[in-house]
Design a protein around this motif. Sequence first.
Motif, PDB file in Angstrom:
ATOM      1  N   ASP A   1      71.758-109.634  23.694  1.00 46.43           N
ATOM      2  CA  ASP A   1      70.580-109.658  22.840  1.00 46.43           C
ATOM      3  C   ASP A   1      70.226-108.219  22.462  1.00 46.43           C
ATOM      4  OD1 ASP A   1      68.139-109.916  21.631  1.00 46.43           O
ATOM      5  OD2 ASP A   1      67.204-111.056  23.239  1.00 46.43           O
ATOM      6  N   PRO A   2      70.180-107.881  21.170  1.00 51.39           N
ATOM      7  CA  PRO A   2      69.839-106.511  20.788  1.00 51.39           C
ATOM      8  C   PRO A   2      68.450-106.088  21.252  1.00 51.39           C
ATOM      9  CG  PRO A   2      69.915-107.954  18.857  1.00 51.39           C
ATOM     10  CD  PRO A   2      70.486-108.723  19.989  1.00 51.39           C
ATOM     11  N   ALA A   3      67.535-107.044  21.381  1.00 52.11           N
ATOM     12  CA  ALA A   3      66.199-106.714  21.882  1.00 52.11           C
ATOM     13  C   ALA A   3      66.260-106.333  23.359  1.00 52.11           C
ATOM     14  CB  ALA A   3      65.256-107.894  21.677  1.00 52.11           C
TER      15      ALA A   3
ATOM     16  N   GLY B   1      67.707-102.905  23.335  1.00 42.25           N
ATOM     17  CA  GLY B   1      66.781-101.963  22.730  1.00 42.25           C
ATOM     18  C   GLY B   1      65.634-101.558  23.627  1.00 42.25           C
TER      19      GLY B   1
ATOM     20  N   LYS C   1      68.190 -96.295  19.587  1.00 40.72           N
ATOM     21  CA  LYS C   1      68.840 -97.564  19.244  1.00 40.72           C
ATOM     22  C   LYS C   1      70.000 -97.303  18.274  1.00 40.72           C
ATOM     23  CE  LYS C   1      65.982-101.176  18.901  1.00 40.72           C
ATOM     24  NZ  LYS C   1      64.790-102.013  18.517  1.00 40.72           N
TER      25      LYS C   1
ATOM     26  N   GLY D   1      72.204-108.919  12.736  1.00 42.49           N
ATOM     27  CA  GLY D   1      71.195-109.134  13.772  1.00 42.49           C
ATOM     28  C   GLY D   1      70.775-107.844  14.464  1.00 42.49           C
ATOM     29  N   TRP D   2      71.749-106.986  14.751  1.00 39.04           N
ATOM     30  CA  TRP D   2      71.436-105.728  15.428  1.00 39.04           C
ATOM     31  C   TRP D   2      70.640-104.810  14.503  1.00 39.04           C
ATOM     32  CZ3 TRP D   2      72.815-103.604  20.373  1.00 39.04           C
ATOM     33  CH2 TRP D   2      73.367-104.569  21.246  1.00 39.04           C
TER      34      TRP D   2
ATOM     35  N   ALA E   1      68.721-105.781  12.065  1.00 36.82           N
ATOM     36  CA  ALA E   1      67.393-106.382  11.895  1.00 36.82           C
ATOM     37  C   ALA E   1      66.474-106.030  13.058  1.00 36.82           C
ATOM     38  CB  ALA E   1      67.529-107.899  11.774  1.00 36.82           C
ATOM     39  N   ASP E   2      67.072-105.773  14.233  1.00 35.39           N
ATOM     40  CA  ASP E   2      66.275-105.393  15.398  1.00 35.39           C
ATOM     41  C   ASP E   2      66.005-103.882  15.439  1.00 35.39           C
ATOM     42  OD1 ASP E   2      65.142-106.568  17.985  1.00 35.39           O
ATOM     43  OD2 ASP E   2      66.339-104.892  18.768  1.00 35.39           O
ATOM     44  N   GLY E   3      66.405-103.194  14.392  1.00 37.26           N
ATOM     45  CA  GLY E   3      66.102-101.770  14.323  1.00 37.26           C
ATOM     46  C   GLY E   3      67.198-100.846  14.800  1.00 37.26           C
ATOM     47  N   TRP E   4      68.369-101.389  15.055  1.00 34.46           N
ATOM     48  CA  TRP E   4      69.480-100.569  15.534  1.00 34.46           C
ATOM     49  C   TRP E   4      70.211 -99.909  14.370  1.00 34.46           C
ATOM     50  CZ3 TRP E   4      71.506 -99.711  20.530  1.00 34.46           C
ATOM     51  CH2 TRP E   4      70.814-100.363  21.570  1.00 34.46           C
TER      52      TRP E   4
END
Length: 438
Positions: free
Chosen positions: A400-402, A405, A411, A424-425, A427-430
């Motif tokens: 899970d990227p969250a 993170g 990140k 997905g990564w 979108a999580d700010g990576w």
Amino acid sequence: MKISVIGCGYLGAVHAASMAELGHEVIGIDVDPAKVGALSEGRAPFFEPGLPEILVAGVQSGRLRFSTDIADAAGAAVHFVAVGTPQRAGSYAADLRFVDAAIDGLLPHLADGDLVAGKSTVPVGTAARIAERIAGSGTGAMLAWNPEFLREGFAVKDTITPDRLVYGLPPESEAAERARELLDEVYATALAAGTPLVTTDYATAELVKVSANAFLATKISFINAMAEIAEVTGADVTQLADAIGFDARIGRRFLGAGAGFGGGCLPKDIRAFTARAEELGRGESVAFLKEVDAINLRRRQRVVDLAVEALDGQPYGKRVAVLGLAFKPFSDDIRDSPALDVAVRLKGLGAEVVATDPEAIANSRRIHPQLDYVEDVSDALEGADLVVLVTEWNEYRHMDPAFAGARVKRKVVIDGRNCLDAVGWRADGWEYHGLGRP
């Protein structure tokens, strides 16, 4: 059927345990007392899914034994030679000392009608040379070449339910018939299940294995070459691979661009194939394999270059979490591992490398104690300036990227296997970097 297996490394241990699982009486022979001791107690000396279970079952049943005394192989109808053929020091050629030593050790214990079945990957022409030695011994034994096609992580399945069997048989018809009968008895279960069988001569059987590995290596390096082009044009190599993979003549498997191949087979086998072709005066026929090798090695450096770029050109003192050390998932094998190589190169640039792997830490620590190792991926991620994924274990590719993170300092991730969900990564700010991906 009584079987001996000479050499109980990765190939031999799996083969011996699998043959016992099929109901044969098996004696495994190896010169390493520690390895023999572990195997005799039902302990696998390396990680391979499914092996511990059949190893314990074989030992407990009495069908599977191990010894350091090659005399204990006497009385077996079939003697499988499964010793290693590493790359010769200072050369691309294969080192056949262990194969020759195995034959030397076996000769005094062979009986009329016995079959020596080579499984080691050897340069073409080796079987004919060994067959002459056996014929000249006066024992009445025969030689066949029965190459293996194991995939690490799936070796037990590939031995018990192979996708094909290849017999390289003696040129004399009577000996060939007897050799085939013995091998058919060994592999009766697989043959009854309809496994394709190719019966051929020694040279073809030897070439089957190295040709298969050369083809796979070429396919992997081809897509990595396309990744190099994609990186300077803005193309996406993963979409390219999907598109050409729909062509039935090409197929999508082994078109995963990334840090390249490693392990104990593909790199040394294509080098040995090149060396043997040159000895035969046909080096030009497989000269392209040198470029296949070169492309493969370049991809490791590309991961390192991306890491340095992601660290703004200043890797010294930066904490880098390296996810993966084995050359592939479902294995603890670090031989010629791109993942471990990347970790060592980053350490050499002054980065504070913290590496983790579900199975390969102990092996890595023995070879490269200068790295910091942690068992838990959370500990590896803690405070990291950069995350580098280089072995596509499921726990990494589905991470899970969250979750990641919340633990890192910055990140930023380099996906050395193009196995993460980039959308997905991001979108999580990576800040996500793949190989051959925009």
